[in-house]
Every structure is written in structure tokens, then in C-alpha cells.
Design a protein around this motif. Structure first.
Motif: not given
Length: 278
Positions: A107-110, A126, A261, A265
Motif C-alpha cells: 500500500q498505497p498501491y494495489p 488499495s 495514488v 491515499a
């Protein structure tokens, strides 16, 4: 081919199909397995019944997935040896912890964890970046990640380079079908191929100027975000569930995506933190 169908067919026929799928001659496989070509021929034609060790030796040389190795053993009259432990079992607590650590740390990336059939096992918070706007049926468990990505009521309308990304995903699935021989994955491939796409789909992934990976470019409001992905699997699995588990993490391809992103977040964290307690 169904599991029941594999159990009913002689082990020699199944081994021959795996050899042909791997594009090996009897001589090549015999040399790799350190057995005579004559004995391998007898096994494939049913004139000789292989021992359990012989089935496993041939399966190892043919790189047969663990699930299918169990099917080969059953077809030869032996009990399966590779367990298929439920993911929520205490025996897989360390595996679950490893998956969650990867997902949370990303996180914060999927990031997502999927099983053999591409069904979501777990995601990080995410993932909402990819699921927003998708039709409810596509988000009703069990959620199939490929169906969600390519369905016209899923992420597909937001994918800027849909033709390129679709060709990439279908290529991965096609290779998985070739490796596993799984009938359910073949059905999934056929279903996904039937989804509409108004962009050209490259048959070969040829890099453009400066390209190093196939990107996923999505619209997020008035922004365009770009990602690339990595896949994490367990390196020495002895359990079918573990062998079929994979984690795909999406990274920002450029500074703009990374900043956008992270900013989104942080805004969400402030919103949640300032919400009145109930």
C-alpha cells in the motif's frame, strides 16, 4: 479434461499427453528420466504399469503441476501424495501471513492474491482503485480477477490501452492453459476472448520507444494512471493450494501516478480519521 475423466483414463495415455504437450520425443524424455525408451513406450501404451516412483519421476521431468501429479497417481492406482490444504487451515498460517505482509506492505498501491482459477483470495485496501464503478455481479464473491479486468461492465471501459492489456492477459492465460491443461481455464479463456474490444490486440508484444514493460493505463476521473505489475509465487511448494497461489503487485510506472495514488491515499486516511465515531 475433468478430474473424473483423468481418473478413468490409463496413466500411460495421460503421460503421453503431457509429453506431447511439452513437445518432447520418447527418446528425449527417456534420457531425462534415465529410463529406456522401450520401457517408456510400454508405459505409454499400457503394456507396463509404472511404479509410484516412476510416475513421480516422469511427472517431475515433464514439469507437471502438483494437482495433475495427484491425478496421474490416481490413474496409476496409487494414492495422491500432495495435500490440498484449505487456505484458512492452521497449517497454512505462515503462508497467509506472508501473503498479507506482501499485500499490506505494498500500500498505497494495489495488490491482489489469486488462486489457480484467478479468483481473488485476498487484496489490500488499495484495490478499490481498480474496482470502482464495476458492476455488482462482478464484485460478488467469488470474484474472478481476469473477468473483472476485461468484462465491459468491469475495469475494461477505464483501461486506456485495453487492446494491449487484454492481449497481455490473454497471453498469460493461454500459456497457463498450455502448462496445466486445465479445462476450466480453457473455458475462462474462451469466455474472455468473446468480450468486446474496440482496440487492436497485438499478436506479439513489441516494445515501443522507451518501453520496458507492458503498462496498465487506466482513467481515474480526469487523470490517467500508469502501472506495471510483478508476480510473487512460492518457490518450493509441496501443497497444491500453495503451489497455485500467486500475488500480483502493481507499481506506478511514472512519478505522476505515484504522487496521485499517494495523495489519494492520504486524503482517504484523513477522511477516515476525521469521521465521527459511532
Amino acid at each position: 479434461m475433468t478430474v473424473a475423466g483423468q481418473r478413468q483414463r490409463p496413466v500411460g495415455h495421460l503421460l503421453r499427453e503431457w509429453r506431447e504437450r511439452r513437445r518432447l520425443s520418447q527418446l528425449e524424455l527417456a534420457i531425462q528420466a534415465d529410463i529406456s525408451t522401450r520401457h517408456l513406450s510400454f508405459v505409454e501404451t499400457g503394456r507396463a504399469m509404472p511404479s509410484r516412483d516412476m510416475v513421480l519421476r516422469l511427472a517431475e521431468q515433464l514439469d507437471v503441476p502438483l494437482r495433475e501429479r495427484n491425478h496421474l497417481l490416481l490413474a496409476a492406482g496409487y494414492a495422491p501424495i500432495y495435500p490440498r490444504t484449505p487456505l484458512d487451515s492452521p497449517a497454512l498460517a505462515a503462508v497467509r501471513a506472508a501473503v498479507r505482509q506482501v499485500l499490506t506492505a505494498h500500500q498505497p498501491y494495489p495488490a491482489i492474491a489469486v488462486d489457480r482459477g484467478w479468483y481473488l483470495v485476498e487484496t489490500n485496501a488499495s484495490i478499490g482503485l481498480f474496482t470502482q464503478g464495476a458492476a455488482a455481479p462482478l464484485l460478488t464473491p467469488p470474484v474472478n480477477a481476469l473477468r473483472l479486468a476485461l468484462h465491459p461492465a468491469g475495469l475494461a471501459p477505464r483501461i486506456v490501452n485495453l487492446g494491449e492489456w487484454r492481449a497481455h492477459l490473454l497471453g498469460r492465460l493461454r500459456r497457463q492453459v498450455a502448462v496445466s491443461g486445465d479445462a476450466e481455464l480453457t473455458d475462462l479463456y474462451d469466455e474472455l476472448r468473446a468480450y468486446p474490444c474496440d482496440q487492436p490486440e497485438p499478436e506479439v508484444e513489441i516494445p515501443g520507444p522507451g518501453d520496458v514493460v507492458v503498462p496498465l493505463r487506466i482513467r481515474d476521473g480526469d487523470r490517467e494512471l500508469a502501472f506495471f505489475s510483478t508476480v510473487f509465487t512460492f518457490g518450493t511448494p509441496l501443497d497444491v493450494t500453495v503451489a497455485e497461489l500467486s500475488v500480483e503487485s502493481f507499481f506506478p510506472l511514472d512519478d505522476y501516478t505515484a504522487a496521485a495514488v499517494r495523495s489519494a491515499a492520504e486524503q482517504e486516511e484523513r477522511r477516515v480519521g476525521s469521521a465521527p465515531a459511532r
